[in-house]
Design an enzyme around this catalytic site. Structure first.
Site, PDB file in Angstrom:
ATOM      1  N   GLU B   8      27.313 -14.833  47.091  1.00 40.64           N
ATOM      2  CA  GLU B   8      25.922 -14.698  46.642  1.00 40.64           C
ATOM      3  C   GLU B   8      25.339 -13.456  47.286  1.00 40.64           C
ATOM      4  O   GLU B   8      24.596 -13.532  48.268  1.00 40.64           O
ATOM      5  CB  GLU B   8      25.121 -15.955  47.039  1.00 40.64           C
ATOM      6  CG  GLU B   8      23.687 -15.914  46.506  1.00 40.64           C
ATOM      7  CD  GLU B   8      22.786 -16.989  47.116  1.00 40.64           C
ATOM      8  OE1 GLU B   8      23.231 -18.121  47.285  1.00 40.64           O
ATOM      9  OE2 GLU B   8      21.626 -16.641  47.442  1.00 40.64           O
ATOM     10  N   HIS B 170      20.962 -19.727  41.015  1.00 45.70           N
ATOM     11  CA  HIS B 170      20.293 -19.073  42.149  1.00 45.70           C
ATOM     12  C   HIS B 170      18.789 -19.335  42.049  1.00 45.70           C
ATOM     13  O   HIS B 170      18.240 -19.389  40.953  1.00 45.70           O
ATOM     14  CB  HIS B 170      20.612 -17.571  42.061  1.00 45.70           C
ATOM     15  CG  HIS B 170      20.097 -16.779  43.224  1.00 45.70           C
ATOM     16  ND1 HIS B 170      18.787 -16.434  43.362  1.00 45.70           N
ATOM     17  CD2 HIS B 170      20.742 -16.274  44.290  1.00 45.70           C
ATOM     18  CE1 HIS B 170      18.635 -15.729  44.487  1.00 45.70           C
ATOM     19  NE2 HIS B 170      19.811 -15.622  45.061  1.00 45.70           N
ATOM     20  N   ASP B 295      24.210 -13.804  51.417  1.00 47.82           N
ATOM     21  CA  ASP B 295      22.912 -13.524  50.796  1.00 47.82           C
ATOM     22  C   ASP B 295      22.378 -12.163  51.231  1.00 47.82           C
ATOM     23  O   ASP B 295      21.174 -11.980  51.394  1.00 47.82           O
ATOM     24  CB  ASP B 295      21.889 -14.624  51.114  1.00 47.82           C
ATOM     25  CG  ASP B 295      20.756 -14.687  50.075  1.00 47.82           C
ATOM     26  OD1 ASP B 295      20.767 -13.878  49.137  1.00 47.82           O
ATOM     27  OD2 ASP B 295      19.866 -15.534  50.209  1.00 47.82           O
TER      28      ASP B 295
END
Lengths: 382, 382, 382, 382
Positions: B8, B170, B295
């Site tokens: 991600e 997401h 992230d």
């Protein structure tokens, strides 16, 4: 959980009790009503309890110490052969539910290898591994302890590796010598409460640090009782096996004891039905290195199974791996498609895991959260 | 741990910021020096940090909300196509280190499926899955929220299943309507601290309980942030999704939400570097259902990697599964032998896991127990 | 964490090395540069490292085996007295940072009680408890092992209880006899990697099962190394200490070993910096039964402190209890308001716990989640 | 465990159902046979079940939403007063087994404070705290949500702090507005499975981040359902409440949300009988911040108690703290020596904890390890 496989399950022949009188282990009422009857039984009470507790397969082995308690080599070899033939005869009556571990005298590593080959050659005998009950006793006073990290035992390990036979290292009582010195004044600590784990723990770490697993990289060794306290101490063990301090330790210099778990070293839950210990072991050695076992008849089958099926707080996937699938990966003969047992890996749903209400009779509807199992019993405590 | 895969990881094109001004997310000094520069960069600082932190592969995706934030269908579709082409161009410069997730407008499920097919057809583009940033905004005032558990989206899920493209769900910001009602007076809760998880958690549970995973049994859905608090609440969620109370809930009557994890539902560690949360998730959904992610650039690469490599107290095997191997089983294109990324599963030793001293320069000797890493630094605190 | 108290910290006098040559424990480079210098030092390197690692107080004790390794009673008693006087002299130079454990010869329980009274009577000597290094060696060949669960030692336990002096049971090496039999061929297992825990674990369980803690209900006993693997095995230990099988075991029939932990039995983290082991111990015996310790100079101070301060995933409250407050409840002289050390219980904030950025220089602002501590270092790996 | 205290236990008066029809929550057979009868009952089935499940004390509160669901201020105030008087009348019949939480209309903070004072003044009424069922509904269409982090509510918090009355924040259903927008198409998620926790979690974090706990440092707030998923997300919540990004957030700049738990913020186990969640909460917020509760009659008493008494793998001490003692420290009126309930802290032995065989009828002998409880039942699965 349906489909469980149990690996450290004792069985006996009357001749076995010559080497060790188990009656002291079990006054009436301590371990079931009649320990000896339970040890001798296979297809009666044992199977009935397996059925009602979701145990599909029990791997049987001669009760400790077996040949390891016999000081005379010839007597020990004869006991092993006798026990192996008797066990094969029992198992072959129900190969879908029972398998066996080969007993061996360890006085002569070459002879041990030969007996293993003899039992292993015919798959219909139902053997899937080896059991060794800690050190081999020798000497007239029973005080000589032979450990399998000694170099001469490479001859045996070589055969076990070649055949793909996992070796289960099981604890036993102390020698008279050690017993006199340390344990006699506190006999309650000498056996399963503490001494068992001390002795077999040292033995298995002796084997690992002697480099046996390095010399035989396909060899698999299994220990019970949630790893004989090794997983809890693993950080300290690896930290203190410092190569600068012990340059002559034979284990591979680029490995840690930790690294063998899940590859060549495995533990079972036998007789240690502790959720915190299981969680600790999972954090240290991983769920792939852990397999369910009971230690019947020294432990109660429902006690071990109720703990595992309902109390253990691990994921569905880990539960079926520990309860069944890992055993098929380690004791590969259990899953051998050309073999006699014919077991296959299963998923959580096939094993009825996940959703306490996932019962056969109402398969299309699950319910979760019923610690007090049945819905109609939720208003009363069981 | 060497060889980590991160899933991600945000990237942006200047056009992306039209839909959502990220500068508010990041006053200078809050998230690195320059959030926008970090979002635009691929082969510079990003790759350098990957190198020095053991990240072998980053799977990039257009920064949230992407097309989901664009209310006009045509504009949303154009943004998706533009972003996909630009991302493919960047990735193709270094396919061993980067892969991508396809962005899609979700106004029209059929068009979403077509754009996915277009991007998926050519493996050299480097796409391995799809990213959807929560609900699709629509309506002039941006207040219409389109959720993918609505029946019409089956047309899209069908394509994702057919192609074998995992879909990463997401989070994104609230609509003006909801923002006004509940979050405006406490904006610090509206985004990543709380509101993100609320909205995407409801969305993913909506998809599961609507039966999407039952209708498309090979479909895989991934959520970040250690599961958007679902693993912790899983007992209660399953317990309260009582079929007697909600007979019209479409999810299969013989399944629990719990049962989809590890099979069709997966979580990543993105932005939630909490050891207790990870241990809880492992107990509830199992290590096979969890994958490492950072992230970036909303989180620091070293921060996430130091946590994962050195602080997480899980077994060697679980660490490499979570850090790498699980990603190859879910995002199968990463491991496709005929594909362009060519990644393979690795074991703990190959990844340098187990033994803090297992360093490349002194590979033949390991040491354990050095939390204060280097030996010569053990007398001073770093 | 500021304000930590460390309890199992070794110190030596040159005469101590007559009984046991520690140089074998520590070739140069294995445990710091110079083990002997570190053992002799109090106010130099040791204090400097305490300062830079948040250790407010070290409770010092004569390095193992101390008087327990001296077979001649008179020599053992003289060594104890000498060591106690020397330690008091050192401690009294800095009572805010150092305290001590009384060394005792255990050949004669009455004499041990008298020496304890002598040292305890004058608070300015700084003693807060007793250290016993496992069994007392006796006999010309050093092979006689005297264990303190023997009835005659009640005379000693009575004094310890009366004075309120907690007794720390510390491990030591095997006797020549045992060493020859089991450990000689694998010396790397004989000491801290395994044998230490085996011997002291049996000893402490011997004391508990002999009913010593029942006869002296205010007596407190402390063991190191995360409990010498007892917490992990506690289920099995209690399960197997079956009263029907061992009707003569003196321990109270209505108690379990489990029940003494946190009341009369305590463990420290010395030399076992394992998060899974700590979590397991917390689940089995509770955080109130666990106290921080290092085992300096056999362990590195920064190594133990970095682990405890930054790696251990427990709540703020548990951290400060384990790191400091529990020690004040067990070793009550440390907190005695009329005493010389004057330590007080502290909360998480006072100890700088919770929020890795809660640093003295910027006390009014905290930040969370920085595993890679300083903000300006978040872009590079330390 | 004997002596448990349960804190989030619902009770109702017929008038309560005007504001909210609970029948939809409970078709026959979903939650017991008759939810409404169970809500109305105090001294019948409820007490019988408390007796047989080791629940010594239930703290009752008017079933959600109570006055919070009444939009007209005068009607809400009247409902609160009526419910408080009725509850006091019921409780006063058996003050050793029942206590109560004061219901309040929150339309007018000053009036809320006055009603609290009225109920609190007379100890024989049996009130020990306050219950607030999430936001106060207002407006003709029920769409106005009043949250207690708004400044005007300081007038109420001031009274609660002054009186030492802990405030229990309990969830409720969504407003019509929010319900329409997000939840209507998936009603199974709108209530206890997910939406409850979303709304009350945001509300309590709103109160904390608004600085209410800073302005009233002796105020205590309690939330149920294992913390409404906050403990699991605590790392991320604190990490993302970045002060540089949100300089206007009123919460003290030198504190983290984490720091309030165990001091001013507490959670209960109501309706979330998950061992992994409990272990995670213990690691994040500590056992002192957690209290047992059931959520009867929305949950089964035996279900909650069997889980807590037999399945939860925590230490004896933590079990009795969570099951009883912590409640006495938070709801201090329960333990007030001059009060009417007269409860005292107890230890594990007094509560029958530790040793599953520690039963009243054979108090002098304990046995451990019987997951399948009674010895004579160990051969059959219960």
């Amino acid at each position: 959980m349906y489909g469980k496989i149990a690996l450290e399950e004792a069985w006996a022949i009357p001749e076995n009790f010559k080497a060790y009188d188990v009656s002291s282990l079990a006054p009436k009422g301590v371990i079931g009503d009649d320990l000896i009857a339970n040890l001798l039984d296979v297809h009666g009470t044992r199977l009935t309890q397996m059925d009602s507790n979701g145990v599909e397969m029990m791997v049987l082995s001669l009760s400790s110490p077996g040949p390891q308690g016999v000081t005379n080599p010839k007597d020990a070899e004869e006991l092993a052969t006798l026990a192996n033939d008797r066990l094969a005869a029992e198992i072959s009556k129900n190969l879908k539910r029972f398998a066996g571990l080969v007993s061996l005298s360890m006085h002569d590593p070459a002879q041990a290898g030969e007996e293993l080959r003899r039992c292993w050659g015919d798959k219909t005998k139902g053997f899937v591994g080896v059991i060794l009950n800690d050190y081999q006793s020798a000497g007239e006073d029973k005080n000589i302890m032979m450990f399998y990290d000694e170099e001469k035992y490479d001859a045996f390990w070589k055969v076990a590796e070649e055949l793909g036979a996992p070796v289960y290292l099981h604890p036993r009582e102390p020698t008279p010598l050690i017993y006199d010195e340390m344990w006699k004044a506190r006999p309650w600590l000498a056996y399963s409460a503490l001494g068992y784990a001390h002795r077999i723990g040292m033995h298995v770490l002796g084997i690992v640090t002697a480099g046996v697993l390095d010399r035989f990289p396909r060899l698999k060794v299994v220990i019970g009782h949630m790893g004989e306290h090794i997983p809890y101490d693993l950080y300290r063990i690896d930290h203190k096996l410092n190569r600068a301090r012990f340059p002559n330790m034979p284990m591979a210099k680029d490995k840690l004891v930790r690294g063998y778990f899940g590859e060549q070293l495995f533990v079972t839950t036998s007789g240690h039905f502790s959720t915190p210990a299981l969680l600790c072991a999972m954090q240290e050695i991983g769920s792939r290195a852990i397999m369910f076992s009971i230690d019947y008849p020294f432990e109660s089958i429902p006690n071990g199974c109720v703990w595992f099926d309902e109390h253990v707080a691990v994921s569905n996937r880990d539960l079926v791996d520990i309860g069944r699938n890992n055993a098929l990966r380690v004791f590969t003969r259990l899953a051998d498609s050309e073999g006699v047992h014919g077991l296959e890996e299963k998923g959580p749903r096939e094993c009825g895991v996940g959703g306490l209400g996932l019962k056969k009779e109402r398969e299309r509807e699950v319910e979760y959260g019923l610690y007090n199992r049945d819905w109609d019993k939720r208003l009363e405590r069981r």
